[in-house]
Write a protein that holds these residues in place. Sequence first.
Motif, PDB file in Angstrom:
ATOM      1  N   GLU A  19      46.338 -56.849 -60.987  1.00 51.16           N
ATOM      2  CA  GLU A  19      46.451 -57.959 -59.661  1.00 51.16           C
ATOM      3  C   GLU A  19      45.085 -59.066 -59.222  1.00 51.16           C
ATOM      4  O   GLU A  19      45.374 -60.057 -59.166  1.00 51.16           O
ATOM      5  N   ASN A  20      44.288 -58.028 -58.959  1.00 44.40           N
ATOM      6  CA  ASN A  20      43.625 -59.137 -58.001  1.00 44.40           C
ATOM      7  C   ASN A  20      42.648 -59.808 -59.758  1.00 44.40           C
ATOM      8  O   ASN A  20      43.109 -61.362 -59.243  1.00 44.40           O
ATOM      9  N   ARG A  37      44.153 -68.738 -58.839  1.00 48.22           N
ATOM     10  CA  ARG A  37      43.078 -69.888 -57.948  1.00 48.22           C
ATOM     11  C   ARG A  37      42.748 -70.715 -58.898  1.00 48.22           C
ATOM     12  O   ARG A  37      42.099 -71.138 -58.413  1.00 48.22           O
ATOM     13  N   ILE A  84      45.400 -62.993 -59.898  1.00 43.73           N
ATOM     14  CA  ILE A  84      45.230 -63.847 -58.142  1.00 43.73           C
ATOM     15  C   ILE A  84      44.107 -65.121 -58.571  1.00 43.73           C
ATOM     16  O   ILE A  84      43.867 -65.352 -58.001  1.00 43.73           O
ATOM     17  N   HIS A  85      43.157 -64.106 -59.242  1.00 40.56           N
ATOM     18  CA  HIS A  85      41.584 -65.020 -59.654  1.00 40.56           C
ATOM     19  C   HIS A  85      41.651 -65.883 -60.294  1.00 40.56           C
ATOM     20  O   HIS A  85      41.362 -66.930 -60.142  1.00 40.56           O
ATOM     21  N   LEU A 107      37.417 -59.895 -63.780  1.00 43.66           N
ATOM     22  CA  LEU A 107      37.733 -61.392 -62.753  1.00 43.66           C
ATOM     23  C   LEU A 107      38.839 -61.787 -64.138  1.00 43.66           C
ATOM     24  O   LEU A 107      39.521 -62.715 -63.753  1.00 43.66           O
ATOM     25  N   THR A 137      40.467 -56.943 -68.402  1.00 38.40           N
ATOM     26  CA  THR A 137      40.833 -56.318 -68.035  1.00 38.40           C
ATOM     27  C   THR A 137      41.702 -55.143 -68.632  1.00 38.40           C
ATOM     28  O   THR A 137      41.402 -54.018 -68.575  1.00 38.40           O
ATOM     29  N   ARG A 197      49.839 -52.975 -54.370  1.00 36.14           N
ATOM     30  CA  ARG A 197      50.555 -53.829 -52.740  1.00 36.14           C
ATOM     31  C   ARG A 197      51.609 -54.145 -53.251  1.00 36.14           C
ATOM     32  O   ARG A 197      52.266 -55.239 -52.537  1.00 36.14           O
ATOM     33  N   ALA A 199      36.412 -53.509 -60.972  1.00 30.79           N
ATOM     34  CA  ALA A 199      35.659 -55.020 -60.537  1.00 30.79           C
ATOM     35  C   ALA A 199      35.201 -55.576 -60.483  1.00 30.79           C
ATOM     36  O   ALA A 199      35.207 -56.746 -60.661  1.00 30.79           O
ATOM     37  N   ARG A 254      43.948 -47.737 -59.597  1.00 29.11           N
ATOM     38  CA  ARG A 254      42.747 -48.833 -59.274  1.00 29.11           C
ATOM     39  C   ARG A 254      43.132 -49.936 -60.611  1.00 29.11           C
ATOM     40  O   ARG A 254      42.507 -51.120 -60.430  1.00 29.11           O
ATOM     41  N   LEU A 300      44.992 -52.580 -59.200  1.00 27.65           N
ATOM     42  CA  LEU A 300      44.736 -53.690 -58.334  1.00 27.65           C
ATOM     43  C   LEU A 300      43.634 -54.130 -58.876  1.00 27.65           C
ATOM     44  O   LEU A 300      43.994 -55.648 -58.694  1.00 27.65           O
ATOM     45  N   ALA A 301      43.098 -53.761 -60.045  1.00 25.97           N
ATOM     46  CA  ALA A 301      42.433 -54.774 -60.860  1.00 25.97           C
ATOM     47  C   ALA A 301      43.181 -56.044 -61.770  1.00 25.97           C
ATOM     48  O   ALA A 301      42.196 -57.469 -61.587  1.00 25.97           O
TER      49      ALA A 301
END
Length: 688
Positions: free
Chosen positions: A439-440, A447, A443-444, A312, A317, A402, A309, A433, A436-437
Amino acid sequence: MSAEAGAAEDGGPDEHVRRVRLPADRRTPAAARALVRSVLTEADLDGLVNEALLLTTELSTNAVEHAGTDLDIEVVADDVGLTVTVSDFASGPVDELIVGVRNDTTEINEVSERGRGLLLVDHFASRWGTTYLPTGKGVWFRLERAGSPRSGGHRPEAPSAAPRVTTSEGSTPSAAAMSELMQTMPDPYSDDPLPEFATDLLGRVGEMIGAAGGMVHLDRGDGQGSQVLARYGRHPRSGQDLLRVPLAVHRPYVGELELDAAPSGYARPLAVLAAERLSLHLENDRLRRADVRRRAWLTFLAEASELLAHSLDVELTMALIPQLVVPRLGQWCAVHTTDEWGRLKLAAASHADESVLPQLHQVLRETGPESIQARLKEATRNGSQVPLSAPTEGFAVPLIARGQRLGTLAVGRHQRHRHDPDEVAVLEDVARRAALAIENARIHAERRRIAQALQQSLLPPTLPVVDGIGFAAEYVPTGDDADVGGDFYDVLPLPDGGWLVVIGDVSGKGVQAATVTGLVRDVIRVLVGDGKPLPEVLSRLNETLVDRGGGRYCTLALASIGPGDGDRLDVSLHLAGHDRPVLLQADSGAAFIGTTGTALGLLDSITSPTTELSLAPGDSLIFFTDGVTERRRGRELFGADRLRDAAAPLAGYSADVVAARLRATTINFSVEAPRDDIAILVLRNDAI
């Protein structure tokens, strides 16, 4: 009531009779023992207490465990001995046994098949048997004083010279020895009590049956293979003559008790009895270790989640995932991701032996129907776990977040054993997990790219190059580079041939602050291009922000620059709620200048006092936003005074040097990332 109970009621006055009904509860054996002990004391039969309590415990315990109904306990004592009957109310067929004396050696194996309780009853009781009841069944036993005549009328007469079964050493196991065997327990205060307990248990059984030696082998399924848990006497001889009893334990535990003993009627039943007792405590050990292991896995998953987590960055990751897996969950690990065309690409890999890593990379690159690549594509396509074959044995799980399939996580088996179900479940959880990390992080990253592009659009790509005037700017975004800041600056040409320096700060961050920033820049450009005076520009900009609403306001500093006398530059300074700039003069140090007016967007009318000044050759005017003055080091602020003091030694330097030095001083004030945007704009008279 059983037939034995009826006979007892018809006995003489010297008989002692007790009857009680007890529930199917773990406390029932203790209550039954207390009842038997009280009757023995009343009848002066204390010499039978060990055997009576042992057999009562076995029968009542078996009835509680297997019948699951209330129990009727009847105890009848006379001057010769004691009769105990345990009856239950369970339905079903009843195996009736012929009432008689203790079974001989040809029958003991049949008795042992019926359970440990009947084995003990057969060994110690003078007579025993079962009776059929309309509501259930009952088991009774009779104990008599040593040397007493075998009479009493309660049961059919048995031969008076029934042979005793002896061990290979010529002696029968005593009640005291059996009681000690049954009461042998692990040390509750020992960190690892099983080896000592198994050694004690094995030694007692070995002595009772006259074994020359024995061992207990145990494989806990942890990759260490079969280990010797306990040893007694000499090393058992090789061959098929050993007495071997498997331990009744669940996987992954596998074990065996072996004894080097001569054949006898009691050798195998006693070995089975010892194996059962040892198996019970091994099962407790297995469950305890499994619980400890599951707790460790939960801790591992929590720590892995926290590490993932905090990252990012996509590449970081994916590089972190194999480091979490190896070597705790496998010999090697590889993370593959899918590109926009659905092709798998190796993102990161790790091996417990770094010297083997190049070979692993080569195997992972191989293609073909039996290659790892083919199996990984199958896992991605099916969205399920897929086994991997040698030489890189293991399995692969898809990375799904997701509902989107991101790639695969492949893990190699341990060096000495395959993955157990707990490890497979943990790896599947790690894969979820990790996906998800990833993918996050993606996304970050997206952004961040959008924020950087939007931020760059709000700042001039380059500052103009003007003869006699030096412009320089430094901009540092906030530590969260996925957000757009509200700080901005610009340098615009004026219709009269002069230049306009603009620096401002819109409240807040993010897209909403960026839209207000863009609005302010565009309004200023339009009004200045139309030749409006600066006070009117500020007034109309304030009206625009007030009419727009939304609670956003803006602080602004405007400075128009034109030629002055000789080589000097005339500057007209307007401050709308903004920090006063620092005037850095070549011959008299640094000082704040100007008068702060009203911020834009808060009130219907504003005040913006005008300050006129003249810059001599070498003089500089330093503009900045509150990200500089509010830079924190713990509770301490950088402050405007520290900025002024830092600028004083820079007199005479070019605008680029002044801006860069002040930026470095501000950043180095604290080890923390900036909490707010930092903007510095320097205007210098470069006339020679």
